[in-house]
Design a protein around this motif. Structure first.
Motif, mmCIF file in Angstrom:
data_model
loop_
_atom_site.group_PDB
_atom_site.id
_atom_site.type_symbol
_atom_site.label_atom_id
_atom_site.label_comp_id
_atom_site.label_asym_id
_atom_site.label_seq_id
_atom_site.Cartn_x
_atom_site.Cartn_y
_atom_site.Cartn_z
ATOM 1 N N ASP A 1 0.865 -1.446 0.188
ATOM 2 C CA ASP A 1 0.194 -0.198 -0.086
ATOM 3 C C ASP A 1 1.181 1.063 -0.113
ATOM 4 O O ASP A 1 0.496 2.070 -0.450
ATOM 5 C CB ASP A 1 -0.498 0.028 1.024
ATOM 6 C CG ASP A 1 -2.063 -0.594 0.840
ATOM 7 O OD1 ASP A 1 -2.113 -1.603 -0.456
ATOM 8 O OD2 ASP A 1 -2.856 -1.179 2.344
ATOM 9 N N ASN A 2 2.507 0.959 0.634
ATOM 10 C CA ASN A 2 2.861 2.197 0.618
ATOM 11 C C ASN A 2 4.173 2.557 0.196
ATOM 12 O O ASN A 2 5.008 2.754 0.146
ATOM 13 C CB ASN A 2 2.855 2.865 2.266
ATOM 14 C CG ASN A 2 3.530 1.488 2.755
ATOM 15 O OD1 ASN A 2 3.484 0.715 2.439
ATOM 16 N ND2 ASN A 2 3.576 1.945 4.042
ATOM 17 N N GLY A 3 4.424 1.456 -0.530
ATOM 18 C CA GLY A 3 6.118 0.826 -1.841
ATOM 19 C C GLY A 3 5.705 -0.230 -1.801
ATOM 20 O O GLY A 3 5.316 -0.926 -2.897
ATOM 21 N N LEU A 4 7.346 -0.892 -1.259
ATOM 22 C CA LEU A 4 7.712 -2.171 -1.875
ATOM 23 C C LEU A 4 7.917 -2.997 -1.297
ATOM 24 O O LEU A 4 9.295 -2.002 -0.787
ATOM 25 C CB LEU A 4 8.436 -1.868 -3.194
ATOM 26 C CG LEU A 4 9.673 -2.565 -4.037
ATOM 27 C CD1 LEU A 4 8.585 -3.438 -4.532
ATOM 28 C CD2 LEU A 4 10.768 -2.254 -4.828
ATOM 29 N N GLY B 1 7.752 17.488 -0.583
ATOM 30 C CA GLY B 1 7.969 16.575 0.706
ATOM 31 C C GLY B 1 7.793 15.181 0.366
ATOM 32 O O GLY B 1 7.762 14.515 1.651
ATOM 33 N N ALA B 2 7.290 14.847 -0.170
ATOM 34 C CA ALA B 2 7.647 13.477 -1.255
ATOM 35 C C ALA B 2 9.009 12.668 -0.577
ATOM 36 O O ALA B 2 9.786 13.699 -0.675
ATOM 37 C CB ALA B 2 7.432 13.319 -2.737
ATOM 38 N N MET B 3 8.683 11.577 0.061
ATOM 39 C CA MET B 3 10.024 10.574 0.185
ATOM 40 C C MET B 3 9.672 9.442 0.523
ATOM 41 O O MET B 3 8.989 9.027 0.444
ATOM 42 C CB MET B 3 9.954 11.304 2.320
ATOM 43 C CG MET B 3 11.176 10.377 2.680
ATOM 44 S SD MET B 3 11.285 12.063 4.477
ATOM 45 C CE MET B 3 9.858 10.809 4.998
ATOM 46 N N LEU B 4 10.895 9.088 -0.221
ATOM 47 C CA LEU B 4 11.266 7.616 0.303
ATOM 48 C C LEU B 4 12.428 6.887 0.794
ATOM 49 O O LEU B 4 13.470 7.438 1.416
ATOM 50 C CB LEU B 4 11.771 6.903 -1.023
ATOM 51 C CG LEU B 4 11.667 5.591 -1.450
ATOM 52 C CD1 LEU B 4 11.712 5.076 -3.043
ATOM 53 C CD2 LEU B 4 12.962 4.838 -0.807
ATOM 54 N N THR B 5 11.666 6.131 1.966
ATOM 55 C CA THR B 5 12.705 5.101 2.795
ATOM 56 C C THR B 5 13.725 3.602 2.139
ATOM 57 O O THR B 5 12.146 3.542 2.164
ATOM 58 C CB THR B 5 12.073 5.304 4.532
ATOM 59 O OG1 THR B 5 11.515 6.760 4.853
ATOM 60 C CG2 THR B 5 12.708 4.809 5.628
ATOM 61 N N ILE B 6 14.128 3.938 2.771
ATOM 62 C CA ILE B 6 14.491 2.761 2.576
ATOM 63 C C ILE B 6 15.418 1.813 3.432
ATOM 64 O O ILE B 6 15.809 1.969 4.505
ATOM 65 C CB ILE B 6 16.146 2.261 1.920
ATOM 66 C CG1 ILE B 6 16.163 3.319 0.349
ATOM 67 C CG2 ILE B 6 16.829 1.238 1.075
ATOM 68 C CD1 ILE B 6 17.107 3.543 -0.511
ATOM 69 N N ARG B 7 14.049 0.805 3.958
ATOM 70 C CA ARG B 7 15.305 0.010 5.180
ATOM 71 C C ARG B 7 15.354 -1.669 4.610
ATOM 72 O O ARG B 7 14.776 -2.493 3.763
ATOM 73 C CB ARG B 7 13.299 -0.746 5.705
ATOM 74 C CG ARG B 7 13.688 0.916 6.419
ATOM 75 C CD ARG B 7 12.282 0.398 7.569
ATOM 76 N NE ARG B 7 11.791 1.727 8.273
ATOM 77 C CZ ARG B 7 10.719 2.656 8.343
ATOM 78 N NH1 ARG B 7 9.983 2.828 6.562
ATOM 79 N NH2 ARG B 7 10.967 3.555 8.713
ATOM 80 N N GLN C 1 12.897 -2.810 1.860
ATOM 81 C CA GLN C 1 11.903 -1.819 1.621
ATOM 82 C C GLN C 1 11.873 -0.757 1.638
ATOM 83 O O GLN C 1 12.130 -0.149 2.531
ATOM 84 C CB GLN C 1 11.446 -2.587 3.489
ATOM 85 C CG GLN C 1 10.203 -2.518 2.679
ATOM 86 C CD GLN C 1 9.558 -2.052 4.636
ATOM 87 O OE1 GLN C 1 9.651 -1.325 5.654
ATOM 88 N NE2 GLN C 1 8.277 -2.495 4.552
ATOM 89 N N TRP C 2 10.645 -0.264 0.425
ATOM 90 C CA TRP C 2 10.625 1.009 0.155
ATOM 91 C C TRP C 2 9.564 1.622 0.521
ATOM 92 O O TRP C 2 8.898 1.281 0.295
ATOM 93 C CB TRP C 2 10.862 1.108 -0.675
ATOM 94 C CG TRP C 2 12.236 0.702 -1.733
ATOM 95 C CD1 TRP C 2 13.332 0.993 -0.950
ATOM 96 C CD2 TRP C 2 12.251 1.059 -2.767
ATOM 97 N NE1 TRP C 2 14.614 0.797 -1.809
ATOM 98 C CE2 TRP C 2 14.045 0.399 -3.376
ATOM 99 C CE3 TRP C 2 12.119 1.360 -4.422
ATOM 100 C CZ2 TRP C 2 15.144 0.486 -4.291
ATOM 101 C CZ3 TRP C 2 12.353 0.906 -5.528
ATOM 102 C CH2 TRP C 2 13.807 0.799 -5.375
ATOM 103 N N GLN C 3 9.670 2.732 1.744
ATOM 104 C CA GLN C 3 8.202 2.507 2.058
ATOM 105 C C GLN C 3 7.797 4.654 1.548
ATOM 106 O O GLN C 3 9.835 5.203 1.529
ATOM 107 C CB GLN C 3 8.557 3.181 3.631
ATOM 108 C CG GLN C 3 7.182 4.078 3.908
ATOM 109 C CD GLN C 3 7.209 3.601 5.609
ATOM 110 O OE1 GLN C 3 7.661 2.796 6.024
ATOM 111 N NE2 GLN C 3 6.319 4.482 6.326
#
Length: 285
Positions: free
Chosen positions: A125-128, A217-223, A280-282
């Protein structure tokens, strides 16, 4: 998301659409309709790294009493990025995810152990969510490494943040030579812009979390999962991409470990055993 199995098992694009119908390309998009020379790939999309990440000095290392020689990357003195990104993968779709598979036999000379590899991609729902699995199908232990090599679309004013304990300075050929603490120029503990000049650093001991933020403000967080304890930040000047690569080891880990360096991330994979790395990309828009 679009995927190009025949072009090295790549993610070709990843796009999100806002409520106002505007779109954001998070990856520098690759046209999956056109092929390219396997060793002259465009700086787009995201490809898997296996069975090692980045460079091995002069394509040569000693392993358990034997000398292993690998082909140099065209135009370089060193072996680079393994073979996963230059081979066609086989795709199968299952419910809410896509699976790509690859089998390697050592006859070609680019890795002396047989390997099975599997990639899994799942949109959320919010990424990959992505996985990369490698299995040693041989009858002797082998060194192993891998990770993910995304080319994120670089936009003016983009800011990056992550925390890392160490960095590995490299020589002119891009091969790591030692481990040291992160310097002020290389530190992204606080959110900051990328330098305008060429920037390429090997990090280790990062917190396995990093963010890329657009000015709006768009943001991608890598975990990244346990085992992906190294990070490569590659941002050449004047280019429309930036690479943040969660990987399992530093460049030339197999030779650095043989010289006595700790923290290289080098791992031994026994016959029949497998290793899996997850990313994971959020996305927030």
């Amino acid at each position: 998301m679009t995927v190009a199995p025949s072009l090295g098992g790549r993610m070709a694009s990843l796009r999100t659409q806002r409520a106002d119908a505007t779109c954001i390309d998070w990856l520098a998009p690759l046209s999956a309709d056109h092929g390219f020379d396997a060793y002259q790939w465009p700086k787009t999309g995201s490809y898997p790294l296996l069975p090692f990440s980045n460079r091995i000095r002069e394509g040569r290392f000693r392993w358990q009493g034997r000398t292993v020689e690998l082909p140099a990357h065209p135009g370089q003195a060193h072996a680079m990025h393994g073979f996963g990104h230059v081979r066609p993968w086989t795709a199968t779709e299952a419910d809410d995810h896509l699976v790509l598979t690859l089998s390697h036999m050592p006859e070609g000379g680019d890795w002396p152990w047989p390997i099975s590899a599997l990639q899994t991609f799942r949109l959320t729902d919010n990424g990959l969510e992505a996985e990369l699995m490698l299995r040693n199908d041989g009858d002797t232990p082998m060194p192993v490494g891998g990770g993910f090599h995304p080319f994120f679309a670089r936009v003016p004013g983009m800011r990056i943040q992550f925390d890392a304990a160490h960095m590995w300075p490299a020589d002119a050929g891009g091969v790591a030579t030692a481990r040291t603490v992160v310097g002020n120029r290389e530190r992204f503990l606080r959110e900051r812009n990328l330098p305008e000049a060429d920037f390429s650093v090997y990090y280790s001991g990062w917190k396995r979390s990093a963010t890329l933020k657009h000015p709006d403000g768009a943001m991608l967080t890598i975990r990244a999962s346990e085992g992906l304890d190294h990070l490569v930040l590659y941002a050449p000047a004047g280019c429309d991409f930036v690479c943040l690569e969660p990987v399992s080891h530093v460049a030339d880990a197999v030779n650095l470990a043989a010289r006595g360096w700790e923290g290289t991330g080098l791992r031994t994979l026994q016959p029949g055993d497998a290793v899996t790395w997850r990313m994971q990309w959020q996305i927030t828009v």
